[in-house]
Write a protein that holds these residues in place. Structure first.
Motif, mmCIF file in Angstrom:
data_model
loop_
_atom_site.group_PDB
_atom_site.id
_atom_site.type_symbol
_atom_site.label_atom_id
_atom_site.label_comp_id
_atom_site.label_asym_id
_atom_site.label_seq_id
_atom_site.Cartn_x
_atom_site.Cartn_y
_atom_site.Cartn_z
ATOM 1 N N MET A 153 -14.474 -19.200 13.135
ATOM 2 C CA MET A 153 -15.192 -20.179 13.436
ATOM 3 C C MET A 153 -16.607 -19.208 14.163
ATOM 4 O O MET A 153 -17.813 -19.491 14.062
ATOM 5 C CB MET A 153 -14.337 -21.642 14.431
ATOM 6 C CG MET A 153 -13.948 -22.393 14.144
ATOM 7 S SD MET A 153 -13.481 -24.056 15.379
ATOM 8 C CE MET A 153 -12.619 -23.081 16.250
ATOM 9 N N ALA A 154 -15.894 -18.503 14.827
ATOM 10 C CA ALA A 154 -16.803 -17.552 15.118
ATOM 11 C C ALA A 154 -17.333 -16.486 14.454
ATOM 12 O O ALA A 154 -18.308 -15.992 14.983
ATOM 13 C CB ALA A 154 -16.040 -16.923 16.586
ATOM 14 N N ASP A 155 -17.304 -16.217 13.082
ATOM 15 C CA ASP A 155 -17.555 -15.701 12.092
ATOM 16 C C ASP A 155 -16.947 -14.378 12.518
ATOM 17 O O ASP A 155 -17.870 -13.178 12.245
ATOM 18 C CB ASP A 155 -18.863 -15.904 11.656
ATOM 19 C CG ASP A 155 -18.996 -14.982 10.234
ATOM 20 O OD1 ASP A 155 -17.976 -14.659 9.806
ATOM 21 O OD2 ASP A 155 -20.159 -14.771 9.873
ATOM 22 N N GLY A 156 -15.612 -14.440 13.197
ATOM 23 C CA GLY A 156 -15.687 -12.298 13.412
ATOM 24 C C GLY A 156 -16.398 -12.283 14.808
ATOM 25 O O GLY A 156 -15.509 -11.918 15.478
ATOM 26 N N GLY A 157 -17.009 -12.927 15.601
ATOM 27 C CA GLY A 157 -17.877 -12.663 16.684
ATOM 28 C C GLY A 157 -17.036 -13.574 17.814
ATOM 29 O O GLY A 157 -16.298 -14.108 18.059
ATOM 30 N N ALA A 253 -16.283 -18.475 23.050
ATOM 31 C CA ALA A 253 -15.056 -17.656 22.990
ATOM 32 C C ALA A 253 -15.425 -17.098 22.285
ATOM 33 O O ALA A 253 -15.609 -16.955 21.114
ATOM 34 C CB ALA A 253 -14.826 -19.874 22.762
ATOM 35 N N SER A 254 -14.210 -16.877 22.106
ATOM 36 C CA SER A 254 -13.762 -15.648 20.752
ATOM 37 C C SER A 254 -12.808 -15.356 19.927
ATOM 38 O O SER A 254 -11.530 -16.095 20.735
ATOM 39 C CB SER A 254 -14.531 -14.173 20.980
ATOM 40 O OG SER A 254 -13.471 -13.380 21.891
ATOM 41 N N ALA B 43 -15.089 -5.717 16.087
ATOM 42 C CA ALA B 43 -14.657 -5.596 15.055
ATOM 43 C C ALA B 43 -15.325 -6.533 13.649
ATOM 44 O O ALA B 43 -15.646 -6.655 12.789
ATOM 45 C CB ALA B 43 -12.237 -5.420 15.431
ATOM 46 N N GLY B 44 -15.950 -7.115 14.539
ATOM 47 C CA GLY B 44 -16.687 -8.702 13.688
ATOM 48 C C GLY B 44 -18.081 -8.390 13.419
ATOM 49 O O GLY B 44 -17.618 -8.470 12.145
#
Lengths: 333, 318
Positions: A153-157, A253-254, B43-44
């Motif tokens: 959901m956070a696209d990795g971020g 949130a991550s 890393a994202g």
């Protein structure tokens, strides 16, 4: 199982045994050490900080007490909290253009968190009770699922709440009434309701009976599966409540949100005197366990006595000591 | 997520190789890219840039295929690399090792089989394995941060430092920082691990604020940690802290620098886009005669309001 019988057999007003006193003594010792090491330890600000940051794990640990008492386990709560936090932020950001900044959008976010929590808990409970899969496996699976869903959901971020919304929502973590901040109040309410449910209500007795001996409980007309299902749903609901308090703090949130919360919650429950195999649970003990865990962190930050590399060692030693204290006491009594 | 990405990348690669099979059968070369999964902000960003670069290069170089795999732990990364060699017959490997030691033997085996190896960010434990090493400059990251602190506090002052997860990277940064502030009158009054995590750094900063009456500035050493630090200062209502210096170049922080926020007057880069540099250079090495072997160090640069616009990528997740 043994403990539940001995406790039940004792008269209610007898002097508390060491198994009851053990965690309390550990907590008192920590408070004394903290006060001796730093004069700010007992300041209102520091106490508020420690209690408020314990609230997330604390609220979850209250639910975990019921799950463990009923002979279950839930490893998914940390990931679930991260997932619900992410979901809440996405929904609130999406609703912002139509609802605007105000109370309705906050209520919407809260409703989403509570609903998602209950559904997530019911899914765990359904897989464990109706399909009869091991709780460890089911929740290990959902732990991975929720963790990867929040990353996706956070696209990795990082998912961040809209700045205006965050400013509006922020008081839910930082403000309170009569100088007591909201997370502490909500934590206290969860504990009071939990304690009444556990020690005064039929549900608590059914949990203990289920965790103690499933078959005997079944023959005693306890609906074992339904009791278990309810414990997971209740835990899910409380994860939702904890998330409602968590999101206003940093508004984000991550994938690193709520990492290892499940282990902290389980550790708090066990330190508090609940038996990992099930059959006996103590909600107020869980509170002591949570406070011990977060106080260790706090004391280590407030002093320079040990290398920060050793924080984990100190925590581990104290957790094991607190449990040994109880065992020793039980053996004596 | 990681599987999905791998699958998508794999499918795209397959589709392209199937399409190009008629035109240039023997010419197609495969580049394997193995990186850690997007478990934290940096890393994202790195995952984002890796995907962007692969997508772009597949259009630029029809004769190149890419396999992208993201790993959640060192063990899985080793498996990924073995799979790439065994099933995809890669001609080059671009790897950002999860950890140096466990990844060294498998990458060495790949290099010995004649595959071109590009190592990114973290070096391997044995020298001379990689054909190309695209390195981040961790001591430089600390040094630039320290020099900025000195320039902001010529009179000296009391600062607290939040460190990352205990690793070589973190040690090199902190050593570089300490060396840069030596003799400047800046005193580090406290140092704890915030683990490159917002929540942990929030707790640590709250406790620092309870413990110390006067803190002039904070070296958060990472932008995620700076977020937690700022929230803690804000909640405590303290105005003795003049500014917070993060690091890495998260877009929200770069934006604040750009907008002239006094609490975040600057940032120090440790660009996750270094993976793009590595993939691009590897592609160049495979498709042209330009020599690309050696070491390419990506310096850590100070972001100030004047140059912040160059470092602002609004589309990146980081």
């Amino acid at each position: 199982m043994m403990t539940s019988e001995t406790t039940a057999a004792k008269p209610r007003w007898a002097l508390p045994s060491m198994s009851v006193l053990g965690p309390v003594i550990a907590l008192v010792v920590l408070v004394v050490i903290g006060t001796m090491l730093n004069s700010n330890f007992l300041s209102a600000a520091n106490i508020t900080n420690v209690l408020a940051r314990s609230a997330f794990i604390g609220i979850i640990a209250v639910g975990m007490t019921f799950v463990i008492t009923a002979g279950g386990l839930d490893l998914s709560v940390g990931s679930m909290a991260a997932f619900i936090a992410g979901l809440m932020i996405l929904v609130m950001n999406a609703a912002l253009p139509s609802l605007g900044v105000g109370v309705p959008i906050i209520l919407l976010g809260m409703a989403v968190a509570l609903l998602a929590g209950i559904i997530a808990g019911l899914i765990n409970g359904f897989l464990i009770t109706t399909l009869g899969i091991e709780a460890f496996i089911v929740t290990l699976g959902t732990m991975g699922i929720y963790r990867s869903l929040v990353t996706w959901m956070a696209d990795g971020g990082t998912l961040s709440l809209d700045f205006g919304l965050r400013t509006f929502y922020r008081p839910v973590y930082f403000d309170g009434i009569f100088g007591i901040s909201w997370p502490i109040i909500v934590f206290a309410l969860a504990v009071i309701v939990g304690e009444i449910l556990m020690s005064r209500a039929r549900f608590g007795r059914h949990c203990a009976a289920t965790g103690s001996n499933e078959h005997v409980a079944h023959y005693s007309n306890v609906n074992v599966n339904r009791t278990r299902l309810y414990t997971y749903a209740m835990l899910g609901l409380l994860v939702g409540v904890a998330t409602i308090m968590y999101v206003p703090r940093l508004g984000s949130a991550s994938a690193s949100t709520g990492v290892l919360w499940e282990l902290e919650a389980i550790a708090a429950v066990i330190i508090g005197g609940t038996i990992l195999k099930g059959g006996f649970g103590r909600v107020w003990g869980t509170v002591i366990g949570v406070l011990i865990l977060s106080m260790i962190d706090n004391i280590l930050n407030l002093t320079d006595l040990v290398s920060p590399y050793l924080n984990g060692t100190i925590q581990g030693v104290i957790i094991i000591l607190a449990v040994i204290l109880q065992r020793e006491a039980k053996a004596k009594s | 997520m990681s599987y999905m990405k791998m699958l998508t990348a794999g499918c795209t690669a397959l589709a392209i190789s199937a399409g190009g099979a008629f035109a240039q059968d023997a010419e197609t070369k495969v580049i394997g890219v193995s990186i850690p999964a997007a478990t934290h902000g940096w890393a994202g960003g790195m995952n984002f840039h890796a995907q962007q670069t692969v997508k772009r290069l597949e259009e630029v170089y029809p004769q190149l295929d890419f396999v992208l795999a993201t790993a959640s732990d060192p063990g899985k990364q080793v498996n990924d690399i073995e799979d790439m060699v065994a099933t995809r017959g890669i001609d080059a490997l671009v790897v950002l090792p999860f950890e140096s030691d466990p990844l060294t033997p498998p990458v060495q085996a790949v290099a010995e089989s004649g595959v071109w190896v590009t190592v990114v960010d973290r070096g391997l434990s044995v020298e001379g394995i990689s054909d190309l090493y695209v390195a981040g400059d961790n001591p430089g990251f600390g040094r630039v941060s320290g020099e900025y602190m000195v320039s902001m506090m010529p009179e000296g002052g009391k600062i607290v430092v939040l460190r990352g997860i205990p690793t070589t990277i973190d040690n090199e940064r902190v050593d570089g920082f300490k060396a840069a502030i030596e003799g400047s009158g800046i005193e580090i009054i406290d140092m704890e691990h915030g683990n490159w995590n917002r929540d942990d750094s929030f707790d640590v900063m709250q406790d620092f604020l309870s413990k110390h009456e006067q803190i002039d500035a904070v070296w958060a050493s990472d932008d995620d940690m700076a977020v937690g630090v700022l929230a803690a200062i804000d909640a405590a209502g303290r105005d003795d802290v003049k500014f917070v210096l993060g690091g890495a170049g998260m877009k929200e922080m770069v934006k604040r620098v750009m907008d002239g926020d006094t609490m975040i007057p600057a940032d120090v880069t440790y660009p996750p886009s270094m993976i793009a540099t590595a993939i691009e250079m590897t592609a160049v090495g495979l498709t042209s005669n330009a020599p690309v072997s050696g070491t390419f160090t990506i310096g850590s640069v100070l972001i100030t309001p004047e140059n912040a616009a160059q470092f602002y990528y609004p589309d990146s997740p980081f």
